[in-house]
Design a protein around this motif. Structure first.
Motif, PDB file in Angstrom:
ATOM      1  N   PRO A  32     -27.497  69.938 -17.520  1.00  0.00           N
ATOM      2  CA  PRO A  32     -28.569  70.830 -17.098  1.00  0.00           C
ATOM      3  C   PRO A  32     -29.723  70.125 -16.378  1.00  0.00           C
ATOM      4  O   PRO A  32     -30.249  70.656 -15.426  1.00  0.00           O
ATOM      5  N   MET A  33     -30.115  68.936 -16.846  1.00  0.00           N
ATOM      6  CA  MET A  33     -31.227  68.257 -16.185  1.00  0.00           C
ATOM      7  C   MET A  33     -30.867  67.899 -14.749  1.00  0.00           C
ATOM      8  O   MET A  33     -31.722  67.896 -13.886  1.00  0.00           O
ATOM      9  N   MET A  34     -29.615  67.615 -14.491  1.00  0.00           N
ATOM     10  CA  MET A  34     -29.194  67.319 -13.131  1.00  0.00           C
ATOM     11  C   MET A  34     -29.304  68.570 -12.264  1.00  0.00           C
ATOM     12  O   MET A  34     -29.633  68.486 -11.093  1.00  0.00           O
ATOM     13  N   LYS A  35     -29.037  69.738 -12.839  1.00  0.00           N
ATOM     14  CA  LYS A  35     -29.193  70.987 -12.119  1.00  0.00           C
ATOM     15  C   LYS A  35     -30.655  71.161 -11.713  1.00  0.00           C
ATOM     16  O   LYS A  35     -30.963  71.550 -10.600  1.00  0.00           O
ATOM     17  N   ARG A  36     -31.547  70.837 -12.625  1.00  0.00           N
ATOM     18  CA  ARG A  36     -32.975  70.940 -12.351  1.00  0.00           C
ATOM     19  C   ARG A  36     -33.372  69.981 -11.238  1.00  0.00           C
ATOM     20  O   ARG A  36     -34.092  70.341 -10.315  1.00  0.00           O
ATOM     21  N   LEU A  37     -32.866  68.762 -11.291  1.00  0.00           N
ATOM     22  CA  LEU A  37     -33.162  67.801 -10.246  1.00  0.00           C
ATOM     23  C   LEU A  37     -32.622  68.280  -8.910  1.00  0.00           C
ATOM     24  O   LEU A  37     -33.257  68.091  -7.875  1.00  0.00           O
ATOM     25  N   GLY A  38     -31.453  68.925  -8.932  1.00  0.00           N
ATOM     26  CA  GLY A  38     -30.905  69.476  -7.705  1.00  0.00           C
ATOM     27  C   GLY A  38     -31.835  70.519  -7.103  1.00  0.00           C
ATOM     28  O   GLY A  38     -32.027  70.575  -5.894  1.00  0.00           O
ATOM     29  N   ALA A  39     -32.437  71.324  -7.948  1.00  0.00           N
ATOM     30  CA  ALA A  39     -33.388  72.333  -7.461  1.00  0.00           C
ATOM     31  C   ALA A  39     -34.611  71.664  -6.858  1.00  0.00           C
ATOM     32  O   ALA A  39     -35.143  72.118  -5.850  1.00  0.00           O
ATOM     33  N   VAL A  40     -35.068  70.567  -7.449  1.00  0.00           N
ATOM     34  CA  VAL A  40     -36.214  69.837  -6.917  1.00  0.00           C
ATOM     35  C   VAL A  40     -35.866  69.269  -5.548  1.00  0.00           C
ATOM     36  O   VAL A  40     -36.630  69.379  -4.601  1.00  0.00           O
ATOM     37  N   VAL A  41     -34.696  68.655  -5.440  1.00  0.00           N
ATOM     38  CA  VAL A  41     -34.270  68.098  -4.153  1.00  0.00           C
ATOM     39  C   VAL A  41     -34.153  69.203  -3.127  1.00  0.00           C
ATOM     40  O   VAL A  41     -34.603  69.059  -1.992  1.00  0.00           O
ATOM     41  N   SER A  80     -31.962  80.442  -2.804  1.00  0.00           N
ATOM     42  CA  SER A  80     -31.177  79.713  -3.804  1.00  0.00           C
ATOM     43  C   SER A  80     -31.984  79.291  -5.032  1.00  0.00           C
ATOM     44  O   SER A  80     -31.442  78.644  -5.920  1.00  0.00           O
ATOM     45  N   LEU A  81     -33.247  79.656  -5.089  1.00  0.00           N
ATOM     46  CA  LEU A  81     -34.065  79.316  -6.249  1.00  0.00           C
ATOM     47  C   LEU A  81     -34.237  80.531  -7.151  1.00  0.00           C
ATOM     48  O   LEU A  81     -34.346  81.665  -6.682  1.00  0.00           O
ATOM     49  N   LYS A  82     -34.279  80.289  -8.425  1.00  0.00           N
ATOM     50  CA  LYS A  82     -34.363  81.358  -9.430  1.00  0.00           C
ATOM     51  C   LYS A  82     -35.708  82.082  -9.394  1.00  0.00           C
ATOM     52  O   LYS A  82     -35.775  83.300  -9.560  1.00  0.00           O
ATOM     53  N   TYR A  83     -36.781  81.312  -9.200  1.00  0.00           N
ATOM     54  CA  TYR A  83     -38.130  81.889  -9.226  1.00  0.00           C
ATOM     55  C   TYR A  83     -38.838  81.666  -7.890  1.00  0.00           C
ATOM     56  O   TYR A  83     -38.537  80.719  -7.162  1.00  0.00           O
ATOM     57  N   ARG A  84     -39.791  82.541  -7.612  1.00  0.00           N
ATOM     58  CA  ARG A  84     -40.595  82.400  -6.405  1.00  0.00           C
ATOM     59  C   ARG A  84     -41.415  81.107  -6.476  1.00  0.00           C
ATOM     60  O   ARG A  84     -41.681  80.590  -7.555  1.00  0.00           O
ATOM     61  N   ILE A  85     -41.805  80.616  -5.309  1.00  0.00           N
ATOM     62  CA  ILE A  85     -42.589  79.390  -5.232  1.00  0.00           C
ATOM     63  C   ILE A  85     -43.922  79.682  -4.559  1.00  0.00           C
ATOM     64  O   ILE A  85     -44.066  80.683  -3.849  1.00  0.00           O
ATOM     65  N   VAL A 121     -41.233  76.205 -10.106  1.00  0.00           N
ATOM     66  CA  VAL A 121     -40.987  76.106 -11.545  1.00  0.00           C
ATOM     67  C   VAL A 121     -39.511  76.352 -11.808  1.00  0.00           C
ATOM     68  O   VAL A 121     -38.922  77.287 -11.258  1.00  0.00           O
ATOM     69  N   VAL A 122     -38.934  75.496 -12.626  1.00  0.00           N
ATOM     70  CA  VAL A 122     -37.577  75.686 -13.114  1.00  0.00           C
ATOM     71  C   VAL A 122     -37.624  75.656 -14.635  1.00  0.00           C
ATOM     72  O   VAL A 122     -38.567  75.126 -15.228  1.00  0.00           O
ATOM     73  N   ASP A 123     -36.633  76.254 -15.255  1.00  0.00           N
ATOM     74  CA  ASP A 123     -36.565  76.239 -16.716  1.00  0.00           C
ATOM     75  C   ASP A 123     -35.139  75.960 -17.142  1.00  0.00           C
ATOM     76  O   ASP A 123     -34.210  76.092 -16.349  1.00  0.00           O
ATOM     77  N   GLU A 124     -35.003  75.524 -18.375  1.00  0.00           N
ATOM     78  CA  GLU A 124     -33.675  75.325 -18.936  1.00  0.00           C
ATOM     79  C   GLU A 124     -33.775  75.271 -20.453  1.00  0.00           C
ATOM     80  O   GLU A 124     -34.845  75.057 -21.020  1.00  0.00           O
ATOM     81  N   ALA A 125     -32.636  75.485 -21.071  1.00  0.00           N
ATOM     82  CA  ALA A 125     -32.552  75.398 -22.531  1.00  0.00           C
ATOM     83  C   ALA A 125     -32.474  73.923 -22.925  1.00  0.00           C
ATOM     84  O   ALA A 125     -31.692  73.167 -22.348  1.00  0.00           O
ATOM     85  N   PHE A 126     -33.298  73.530 -23.881  1.00  0.00           N
ATOM     86  CA  PHE A 126     -33.287  72.176 -24.421  1.00  0.00           C
ATOM     87  C   PHE A 126     -33.911  72.280 -25.806  1.00  0.00           C
ATOM     88  O   PHE A 126     -35.087  72.617 -25.942  1.00  0.00           O
ATOM     89  N   SER A 127     -33.136  71.993 -26.834  1.00  0.00           N
ATOM     90  CA  SER A 127     -33.615  72.217 -28.195  1.00  0.00           C
ATOM     91  C   SER A 127     -34.437  71.060 -28.751  1.00  0.00           C
ATOM     92  O   SER A 127     -35.046  71.198 -29.800  1.00  0.00           O
ATOM     93  N   LYS A 181     -36.810  76.430 -27.702  1.00  0.00           N
ATOM     94  CA  LYS A 181     -35.648  75.838 -27.018  1.00  0.00           C
ATOM     95  C   LYS A 181     -35.729  75.962 -25.499  1.00  0.00           C
ATOM     96  O   LYS A 181     -34.789  75.592 -24.797  1.00  0.00           O
ATOM     97  N   ARG A 182     -36.819  76.480 -24.975  1.00  0.00           N
ATOM     98  CA  ARG A 182     -36.948  76.651 -23.534  1.00  0.00           C
ATOM     99  C   ARG A 182     -38.001  75.687 -23.009  1.00  0.00           C
ATOM    100  O   ARG A 182     -39.124  75.634 -23.508  1.00  0.00           O
ATOM    101  N   LYS A 183     -37.621  74.935 -21.985  1.00  0.00           N
ATOM    102  CA  LYS A 183     -38.532  73.978 -21.362  1.00  0.00           C
ATOM    103  C   LYS A 183     -38.722  74.370 -19.902  1.00  0.00           C
ATOM    104  O   LYS A 183     -37.813  74.894 -19.247  1.00  0.00           O
ATOM    105  N   TYR A 184     -39.907  74.108 -19.386  1.00  0.00           N
ATOM    106  CA  TYR A 184     -40.274  74.436 -18.018  1.00  0.00           C
ATOM    107  C   TYR A 184     -40.751  73.170 -17.320  1.00  0.00           C
ATOM    108  O   TYR A 184     -41.478  72.370 -17.916  1.00  0.00           O
ATOM    109  N   THR A 185     -40.368  73.034 -16.063  1.00  0.00           N
ATOM    110  CA  THR A 185     -40.877  71.950 -15.238  1.00  0.00           C
ATOM    111  C   THR A 185     -41.474  72.562 -13.983  1.00  0.00           C
ATOM    112  O   THR A 185     -40.788  73.262 -13.240  1.00  0.00           O
TER     113      THR A 185
END
Length: 170
Positions: free
Chosen positions: A2-11, A51-56, A71-77, A139-143
């Protein structure tokens, strides 16, 4: 991972930062599906990107670059600090000439604990300054990634901080 997915969104966001248009930003940017809100910088626009989940949020173009907040989010406990550590390790592997300039605790106006990490990196031959704000609830983190050209980035630090001080998890 999942963190790689987030990094992909940043790139991906870095690549769209060279363009963009949209309507004037409302004072509060609220993403019901994401369960978060923040006040974008004054005069900035809130736009959708396919291709992004949320508006910027995007600022005015300078030197062929559009500063932005996404902003991106993902599950991380795990704990927020562990989430930040994992993201930084992934960034070191993915980003070219990554320099971590600062890592510090951060707190929103509402008292939400967060972590701020200021970086510089190379992207398509240009030096970028990105400030990452990491938030978490259960369990939800936001970057939130705030991007600018490195030579103009420090001037935007206060604008990004003011906006992220208003970040709320609903």
């Amino acid at each position: 991972m999942p963190m790689m997915k987030r990094l992909g969104a940043v790139v991906l966001l870095l690549t769209i930062a060279y363009g963009g248009c949209g309507d004037n930003a409302p004072r509060q940017h609220y993403e019901k599906a994401g369960g978060f809100s923040y006040d974008p910088p004054e005069t900035w626009q809130v736009v959708e990107y396919p291709s992004l989940k949320y508006r910027i949020s995007i600022g005015p173009r300078e030197n062929e670059f559009v500063p932005n907040i996404n902003v991106v989010d993902e599950a991380f406990s795990g704990q927020l600090v562990d989430y930040v550590d994992g993201n930084l390790e992934n960034m070191k592997r993915v980003f070219v000439r990554l320099d971590i300039l600062k890592r510090e605790d951060f707190q929103t106006e509402d008292g939400q604990a967060a972590v701020r990490v200021i970086t510089e990196m190379e992207h398509y031959g240009r030096r970028l300054r990105q400030t990452f704000y990491f938030f978490g609830k259960g369990k939800r983190k936001y970057t939130s990634t705030c991007s600018a050209l490195a030579e103009e980035g420090e001037a935007l630090d206060g604008i990004f901080e003011k906006s992220m001080k208003t970040f709320r998890i609903h």
